[in-house]
Design a protein around this motif. Structure first.
Motif, PDB file in Angstrom:
ATOM      1  N   UNK A  66       0.591 -39.203  56.629  1.00  0.00           N
ATOM      2  CA  UNK A  66       1.801 -39.411  55.612  1.00  0.00           C
ATOM      3  C   UNK A  66       1.666 -40.876  55.326  1.00  0.00           C
ATOM      4  N   UNK A  67       2.519 -41.267  54.293  1.00  0.00           N
ATOM      5  CA  UNK A  67       2.943 -42.487  53.775  1.00  0.00           C
ATOM      6  C   UNK A  67       3.310 -43.318  54.914  1.00  0.00           C
ATOM      7  N   UNK A  68       2.641 -44.509  54.977  1.00  0.00           N
ATOM      8  CA  UNK A  68       3.224 -45.567  55.928  1.00  0.00           C
ATOM      9  C   UNK A  68       4.319 -46.328  55.259  1.00  0.00           C
ATOM     10  N   UNK A  69       5.571 -46.125  55.697  1.00  0.00           N
ATOM     11  CA  UNK A  69       6.697 -46.616  55.015  1.00  0.00           C
ATOM     12  C   UNK A  69       7.387 -47.969  55.564  1.00  0.00           C
ATOM     13  N   UNK A  70       7.514 -48.024  56.754  1.00  0.00           N
ATOM     14  CA  UNK A  70       8.272 -49.225  57.479  1.00  0.00           C
ATOM     15  C   UNK A  70       9.574 -49.229  57.086  1.00  0.00           C
ATOM     16  N   UNK A 124      -0.530 -47.053  52.031  1.00  0.00           N
ATOM     17  CA  UNK A 124      -1.282 -46.793  53.271  1.00  0.00           C
ATOM     18  C   UNK A 124      -0.725 -45.325  53.499  1.00  0.00           C
ATOM     19  N   UNK A 125      -1.661 -44.428  53.814  1.00  0.00           N
ATOM     20  CA  UNK A 125      -1.499 -43.219  54.510  1.00  0.00           C
ATOM     21  C   UNK A 125      -2.295 -43.309  55.950  1.00  0.00           C
ATOM     22  N   UNK A 126      -1.227 -43.009  56.763  1.00  0.00           N
ATOM     23  CA  UNK A 126      -1.622 -43.001  58.162  1.00  0.00           C
ATOM     24  C   UNK A 126      -1.413 -41.821  58.809  1.00  0.00           C
ATOM     25  N   UNK A 127      -2.101 -41.157  59.818  1.00  0.00           N
ATOM     26  CA  UNK A 127      -1.840 -39.966  60.476  1.00  0.00           C
ATOM     27  C   UNK A 127      -1.095 -38.957  59.532  1.00  0.00           C
ATOM     28  N   UNK A 136      -6.556 -49.880  64.820  1.00  0.00           N
ATOM     29  CA  UNK A 136      -5.413 -50.606  64.053  1.00  0.00           C
ATOM     30  C   UNK A 136      -5.020 -51.797  64.630  1.00  0.00           C
ATOM     31  N   UNK A 137      -4.110 -52.734  63.753  1.00  0.00           N
ATOM     32  CA  UNK A 137      -3.614 -53.984  64.306  1.00  0.00           C
ATOM     33  C   UNK A 137      -4.588 -55.116  64.923  1.00  0.00           C
ATOM     34  N   UNK A 148      -6.469 -54.582  60.118  1.00  0.00           N
ATOM     35  CA  UNK A 148      -5.004 -54.397  59.927  1.00  0.00           C
ATOM     36  C   UNK A 148      -4.520 -52.837  60.022  1.00  0.00           C
ATOM     37  N   UNK A 149      -5.185 -51.955  59.269  1.00  0.00           N
ATOM     38  CA  UNK A 149      -4.741 -50.583  59.104  1.00  0.00           C
ATOM     39  C   UNK A 149      -5.954 -49.719  59.845  1.00  0.00           C
ATOM     40  N   UNK A 150      -6.977 -50.163  59.855  1.00  0.00           N
ATOM     41  CA  UNK A 150      -8.182 -49.238  60.396  1.00  0.00           C
ATOM     42  C   UNK A 150      -8.044 -47.931  59.661  1.00  0.00           C
ATOM     43  N   UNK A 182      -7.975 -45.363  62.697  1.00  0.00           N
ATOM     44  CA  UNK A 182      -9.199 -44.956  62.974  1.00  0.00           C
ATOM     45  C   UNK A 182      -9.628 -45.320  64.259  1.00  0.00           C
ATOM     46  N   UNK A 199       5.016 -58.286  55.519  1.00  0.00           N
ATOM     47  CA  UNK A 199       4.779 -57.785  54.383  1.00  0.00           C
ATOM     48  C   UNK A 199       3.983 -56.536  54.412  1.00  0.00           C
ATOM     49  N   UNK A 200       3.110 -56.543  55.637  1.00  0.00           N
ATOM     50  CA  UNK A 200       2.175 -55.365  55.589  1.00  0.00           C
ATOM     51  C   UNK A 200       2.686 -54.380  56.363  1.00  0.00           C
ATOM     52  N   UNK A 201       3.579 -54.625  57.387  1.00  0.00           N
ATOM     53  CA  UNK A 201       4.066 -53.494  58.254  1.00  0.00           C
ATOM     54  C   UNK A 201       5.328 -52.992  58.244  1.00  0.00           C
ATOM     55  N   UNK A 202       6.235 -54.197  57.353  1.00  0.00           N
ATOM     56  CA  UNK A 202       7.637 -54.107  57.363  1.00  0.00           C
ATOM     57  C   UNK A 202       8.229 -53.397  58.609  1.00  0.00           C
ATOM     58  N   UNK A 251       6.607 -51.324  53.513  1.00  0.00           N
ATOM     59  CA  UNK A 251       5.288 -51.754  53.982  1.00  0.00           C
ATOM     60  C   UNK A 251       4.348 -51.629  53.035  1.00  0.00           C
ATOM     61  N   UNK A 307       0.782 -47.284  66.184  1.00  0.00           N
ATOM     62  CA  UNK A 307       0.084 -47.075  64.818  1.00  0.00           C
ATOM     63  C   UNK A 307      -1.409 -47.314  65.259  1.00  0.00           C
TER      64      UNK A 307
END
Lengths: 335, 335
Positions: B150-154, B145-148, A159-160, B253-255, A155, A252-255, B159, A152
């Motif tokens: 698509x929806x970031x599901x985990x 969260x949308x990343x790359x 991230x992370x 965390x998500x940038x 931008x 909670x954030x990344x599952x 997620x 992941x």
């Protein structure tokens, strides 16, 4: 002849190189001091020399590319080391360009925490999972996230940055200027600092005996706790609680399917695990509580094999993965 | 005839339905009370009735599928509403199975915050970005969260439970049982509670005049601050600081390329924005400070159009996206 990748892990203090084969085995390994203060050109010269040594010692090696990792911030797509605090004098160094021109091979670059996450995911404690969060707890706290089968990035690959997630309003100020960063309260440095503040030189405590009456480090705390020292056990419990609070946020954030804990403090994982688990059971929402928290398996070779996998596995960054086939099977490849 | 999707947004209090065309325009819209306490079968009966009304009123509509969103936790791949706190009596309701059997159409399901994130990304404030974090600040705090692309599901689609990210050790206890959740200190509910605690019925304050001497809500605070009331302005500043601390975490965390703030409190976005920005400039690491924080554009139709886009755009969940082609161009599709 096995297909191999050259891998480099460029750290602030140590520069490591290896020849890695597709299954993650390290065939040969070299290292020396980075001496970052000599500047990027000198360090890259040293990388080239290490590569020459590895290739010279293994003239039959079929090396198909170079995977490298370095401290962030770096831009993995552009292949540029932007300017890590631990590599003074490095500003926008185009690592991929330099190394690919030098060797005429494909080069991939990744930040060190992401490379270690990739290593643990493909070859270590996270094998077989779809997603994981890798957390390295050491001098600082860093991390890498694998989601839906790839790193992941976010931008600019930023991230992370989990060490600078605010989790509290208390504690000492972080080097980044904030109060309450995960790293500022839960890193090995923070644990050592708490132990140092709790004791005094010459007080006869187990912690100060282990430290030779100098500052107490996280390693001393783990060692004393393992020997049954009550003060050290309390420090470990408090540390486990901070880790549990941070890990709960990551759940909670990344599952993820699994959290993998690496870094120096993972030497004390067995002592920390019960407190981490209790904190997660108390704080995480029900649906996240069954996610395993496991220690890293690869130690300090996680970054090297992860970086190598950027070459040995197709698809990074950002696409679905399939392993590079053996040369004998090459004709059967459909893509 | 335009290609349309039926969309449903199943909330704890309101059930909304719409016909949505590919560009995100809502052709027709209906709503009624959810009356969740009547149980899942009754509510699904109401969904079916609403669909019948929409289709009956638009007999020429070429509906190619149904996109629905509902409160989490839900499993978007399996199509199951697991058991949201706001839908009492719902346990593992197989929404996709039920609706697709009823209508003979493809059905997609997503949790409401993710659907709203998708709506804002494809049709609203996040158009053109590769990645975004959508934060809804209202009674609680949720996010997607949308990343790359698509929806970031985990794992299990769980997620981005950002309301239950711990950001402090202080404040009132969250309904989840913890202290320090982002939601517990920064939701509209928390802002209203602080305003209520600061004032008293009959004290003549602007806040209590607006609330008719009842409990003060976030809406009253925004209204009083907009009118220049000093106490309300201070409350808004404190709220902006909590939001800024949480948003800084989301950046680290998500940038994302952009953070989109929706929910009821986004009505006060113009008042909150300077304090949010100042907090980010103080707390975020340098490389994240130029990320725009913008208000949502779609209001309460974000979930509906996002859910519709699950049908009108190919590829969700989890794969690269390409828009469904016009029927005239169908023969040119390669997949």
């Amino acid at each position: 002849m096995r297909t191999l990748a050259l891998a480099f892990d460029l750290g602030g203090t140590e520069l490591r190189g290896a020849l890695v084969e597709r299954g993650g085995d390290v065939i040969a390994r070299v290292s020396e001091q980075t001496m970052a203060e000599a500047g990027s050109e000198a360090v890259i010269g040293r990388i080239i020399a290490l590569a020459g040594k590895l290739l010279g010692d293994h003239p039959q090696a079929k090396v198909i590319g170079i995977g490298a990792c370095a401290p962030g911030p770096l831009d993995p797509k552009a292949g540029i080391v932007i300017g890590p605090p631990t590599l003074s004098g490095w500003h926008n160094v185009p690592m991929i360009d330099i190394l690919s021109r030098q060797f005429g091979l494909p080069v991939r670059l990744e930040n060190d925490a992401n490379a270690a996450a990739l290593g643990e995911w493909r070859y270590g404690a996270g094998r077989g999972s779809e997603s994981l969060v890798f957390v390295t707890v050491s001098t600082g706290i860093g991390g890498g996230v694998i989601a839906d089968g790839h790193i992941y990035h976010g931008r600019r690959g930023l991230a992370a940055e989990i060490g600078h997630m605010t989790i509290t309003g208390e504690g000492d100020r972080c080097f980044c200027g904030n109060v309450g960063c995960f790293e500022a309260v839960a890193s090995g440095t923070a644990l050592g600092r708490r132990a140092t503040q709790l004791t005094a030189p010459g007080d006869g405590s187990a912690l100060r005996r282990l430290s030779g009456n100098g500052d107490v480090s996280a390693r001393h705390v783990v060692e004393a706790a393992r020997a049954g020292d009550a003060a050290a056990r309390d420090l470990v419990d408090a540390e486990a609680r901070w880790l549990g609070i941070g890990f709960t946020n990551l759940l909670h954030l990344y599952s993820p399917e699994v959290i993998v804990m690496g870094g120096g403090l993972s030497n004390g994982f067995d002592l920390l695990a019960p407190g981490i688990r209790a904190t997660i059971d108390e704080r995480a929402m029900q649906a996240y509580r069954d996610v395993p928290i496991v220690p890293a398996e690869l130690g300090d070779r996680a970054g090297l094999v992860g970086a190598a996998s950027l070459i040995l596995w197709e698809g990074e960054p950002g696409t679905a993965l399939s392993m590079v086939q053996d040369e004998g099977a090459d004709t059967a490849r459909t893509a």
